[in-house]
Design a protein around this motif. Structure first.
Motif, PDB file in Angstrom:
ATOM      1  N   ALA A 165       0.850  -1.191   0.000  1.00 56.96           N
ATOM      2  CA  ALA A 165       0.000   0.000   0.000  1.00 56.96           C
ATOM      3  C   ALA A 165       0.883   1.237   0.000  1.00 56.96           C
ATOM      4  N   ARG A 166       0.452   2.258  -0.681  1.00 59.08           N
ATOM      5  CA  ARG A 166       1.175   3.522  -0.655  1.00 59.08           C
ATOM      6  C   ARG A 166       0.948   4.223   0.685  1.00 59.08           C
ATOM      7  N   HIS A 167       1.973   4.898   1.135  1.00 59.18           N
ATOM      8  CA  HIS A 167       1.858   5.684   2.356  1.00 59.18           C
ATOM      9  C   HIS A 167       0.965   6.888   2.075  1.00 59.18           C
ATOM     10  N   LEU A 227       1.069   8.878  13.653  1.00 59.21           N
ATOM     11  CA  LEU A 227       0.803   7.626  12.949  1.00 59.21           C
ATOM     12  C   LEU A 227       1.519   7.573  11.603  1.00 59.21           C
ATOM     13  N   LEU A 228       1.799   8.738  11.024  1.00 50.99           N
ATOM     14  CA  LEU A 228       2.416   8.773   9.697  1.00 50.99           C
ATOM     15  C   LEU A 228       3.866   8.311   9.710  1.00 50.99           C
ATOM     16  N   SER A 229       4.502   8.312  10.874  1.00 46.27           N
ATOM     17  CA  SER A 229       5.919   7.956  10.941  1.00 46.27           C
ATOM     18  C   SER A 229       6.201   6.741  11.822  1.00 46.27           C
ATOM     19  N   GLU A 230       5.166   6.016  12.250  1.00 45.96           N
ATOM     20  CA  GLU A 230       5.378   4.869  13.133  1.00 45.96           C
ATOM     21  C   GLU A 230       5.548   3.554  12.389  1.00 45.96           C
ATOM     22  N   ASN A 231       5.311   3.549  11.064  1.00 46.00           N
ATOM     23  CA  ASN A 231       5.502   2.337  10.240  1.00 46.00           C
ATOM     24  C   ASN A 231       4.700   1.137  10.752  1.00 46.00           C
ATOM     25  N   ASP A 232       3.512   1.401  11.231  1.00 44.56           N
ATOM     26  CA  ASP A 232       2.623   0.329  11.676  1.00 44.56           C
ATOM     27  C   ASP A 232       1.922  -0.253  10.449  1.00 44.56           C
ATOM     28  N   ARG A 234      -0.478  -2.295  10.187  1.00 41.77           N
ATOM     29  CA  ARG A 234      -1.941  -2.291  10.295  1.00 41.77           C
ATOM     30  C   ARG A 234      -2.521  -0.952   9.851  1.00 41.77           C
ATOM     31  N   PHE A 235      -1.808   0.123  10.148  1.00 43.12           N
ATOM     32  CA  PHE A 235      -2.252   1.457   9.719  1.00 43.12           C
ATOM     33  C   PHE A 235      -2.079   1.612   8.215  1.00 43.12           C
ATOM     34  N   LEU A 236      -0.934   1.183   7.675  1.00 41.19           N
ATOM     35  CA  LEU A 236      -0.659   1.367   6.254  1.00 41.19           C
ATOM     36  C   LEU A 236      -1.569   0.527   5.379  1.00 41.19           C
ATOM     37  N   GLU A 237      -1.999  -0.652   5.871  1.00 42.11           N
ATOM     38  CA  GLU A 237      -2.865  -1.514   5.065  1.00 42.11           C
ATOM     39  C   GLU A 237      -4.208  -0.873   4.771  1.00 42.11           C
ATOM     40  N   GLN A 238      -4.586   0.132   5.541  1.00 45.97           N
ATOM     41  CA  GLN A 238      -5.869   0.800   5.301  1.00 45.97           C
ATOM     42  C   GLN A 238      -5.869   1.593   3.993  1.00 45.97           C
ATOM     43  N   PHE A 239      -4.675   1.842   3.437  1.00 44.36           N
ATOM     44  CA  PHE A 239      -4.567   2.662   2.236  1.00 44.36           C
ATOM     45  C   PHE A 239      -4.229   1.799   1.016  1.00 44.36           C
ATOM     46  N   ARG A 240      -4.481   0.479   1.123  1.00 48.15           N
ATOM     47  CA  ARG A 240      -4.111  -0.435   0.048  1.00 48.15           C
ATOM     48  C   ARG A 240      -4.843  -0.120  -1.237  1.00 48.15           C
ATOM     49  N   SER A 241      -6.066   0.327  -1.169  1.00 44.20           N
ATOM     50  CA  SER A 241      -6.844   0.595  -2.370  1.00 44.20           C
ATOM     51  C   SER A 241      -6.612   1.993  -2.922  1.00 44.20           C
ATOM     52  N   SER A 242      -5.787   2.791  -2.226  1.00 50.54           N
ATOM     53  CA  SER A 242      -5.540   4.156  -2.663  1.00 50.54           C
ATOM     54  C   SER A 242      -4.500   4.175  -3.772  1.00 50.54           C
ATOM     55  N   LEU A 243      -4.510   5.237  -4.581  1.00 52.24           N
ATOM     56  CA  LEU A 243      -3.559   5.369  -5.688  1.00 52.24           C
ATOM     57  C   LEU A 243      -2.177   5.703  -5.160  1.00 52.24           C
TER      58      LEU A 243
END
Length: 339
Positions: free
Chosen positions: A101-103, A323-328, A330-339
């Motif tokens: 997923a993109r950050h 949250l943007l810099s913690e490399n979690d 679970r958090f990043l997977e929420q943006f898997r469908s984003s461009l």
């Protein structure tokens, strides 16, 4: 009889087996105790004397062909079994590759770059470790200027002239030094300020700053550019510009976009006003142009800058900038469908 043997030779040469069972049945058929070869060898005594030589040679050809065929197919099947045991069933469909997923920072940055590229802006980059000239002095912030207090800076202890850049305006200075007008560029990148870390601020964050230099550039050009940007990114074109102060622009303004008051979230993020501050902007100060080797009597321009992190928090309703810099994951997977 010899013709029959030749037919068997042709059959042996064309034979193939995809299993050890089929190969074993073939071996028994030709080379077994009750196989075809032994039957022909038993018939050898009944063959006329003048035909024995040709008959014997043909039997040996059949035996050789059958033996070589068995050995060859056996070797191939054994290799196939080894490969199967090593890699599993090769006929099974491949395992689906799990997509990353993109950050959210990358998502928003790419959106901003795409919007400005459509109106002729290119992308410029520069070092994160800067010198005092490019980060402060060239931008109308000489030593001891009170405006330097607005940006708590990380300096390199061994050299007080070297620091971590506090804004990507330093990239614009470098670009103006190395390029002649017309200039139309945006400078995305990470910046650093010695600030307390909380849910709304961090000691490092990301900015995109834009610069347009040409002849007869006016404040109206600035406003039209920002209206286009806010319409494309937020879907909202109603903006207002409030007078402000930045050392490197004159006049300067804070840019607000009318977000609306349709939901409870709108009330919360706009503090009940409907307006949301998104960036700072202004006409480039003539001193900055002269410092960078551009004649301020011939050229004018505007600049703007915005925080990518804040926009990412806004667009994706992220409650905490940390949250943007913690490399979690679970958090990043929420943006898997984003461009």
């Amino acid at each position: 009889m010899i013709d029959q043997l030749k037919e068997h030779i042709s059959e042996v040469e064309q034979f193939s087996a995809d299993s050890t069972e089929a190969l074993e049945a073939f071996r028994i058929k030709y080379l077994g105790k009750k196989g075809i070869l032994n039957k022909y060898f038993a018939e050898f005594k009944n063959i006329p004397k003048e035909d024995k030589k040709a008959f014997g040679q043909t039997i040996n050809q059949l035996k050789t062909a059958a033996t070589e065929k068995v050995n060859s197919l056996k070797s191939n099947l054994e290799q196939s079994v080894k490969a199967s045991s090593k890699y599993g069933d090769l006929s099974r469909p491949g395992e689906p590759m799990e997509l990353g997923a993109r950050h959210p920072i990358s998502i928003v940055k790419n959106q901003i770059i795409d919007i400005f590229s459509r109106i002729g802006f290119n992308v410029s980059e520069g070092p994160e470790i800067e010198d005092d000239w490019h980060n402060f002095t060239a931008l109308n912030l000489p030593e001891h200027h009170p405006a330097r207090d607005m940006q708590d800076t990380f300096f390199v202890q061994t050299d007080p002239d070297i620091l971590l850049r506090t804004h990507t305006s330093s990239v614009q200075v470098r670009y103006m030094e190395n390029n002649k007008p017309p200039i139309r560029t945006i400078s995305p990148g990470r910046v650093y300020r010695n600030e307390a870390i909380s849910a709304r601020s961090h000691c490092f964050f990301h900015q995109v700053e834009g610069l347009y230099i040409d002849k007869n550039v006016s404040f109206a050009d600035l406003k039209q550019t920002l209206q286009f940007f806010t319409q494309e990114l937020f879907g909202k074109s109603r903006i207002r510009l409030r007078p402000s102060y930045f050392p490197f622009t004159e006049p300067s303004a804070e840019v607000d976009v009318y977000w609306g008051l349709e939901t409870e979230t709108d009330y919360r993020i706009t503090k009940g006003t409907g307006w949301l501050e998104i960036m700072g902007t202004g006409m480039v100060d003539p001193n900055v142009l002269d410092n960078c080797g551009i004649d301020s009597k011939v050229y004018s321009g505007f600049a703007f800058g915005m925080g990518i992190d804040r926009i990412a928090l806004l667009l994706h309703q992220i409650p905490d900038i940390r949250l943007l810099s913690e490399n979690d994951v679970r958090f990043l997977e929420q943006f898997r469908s984003s461009l």
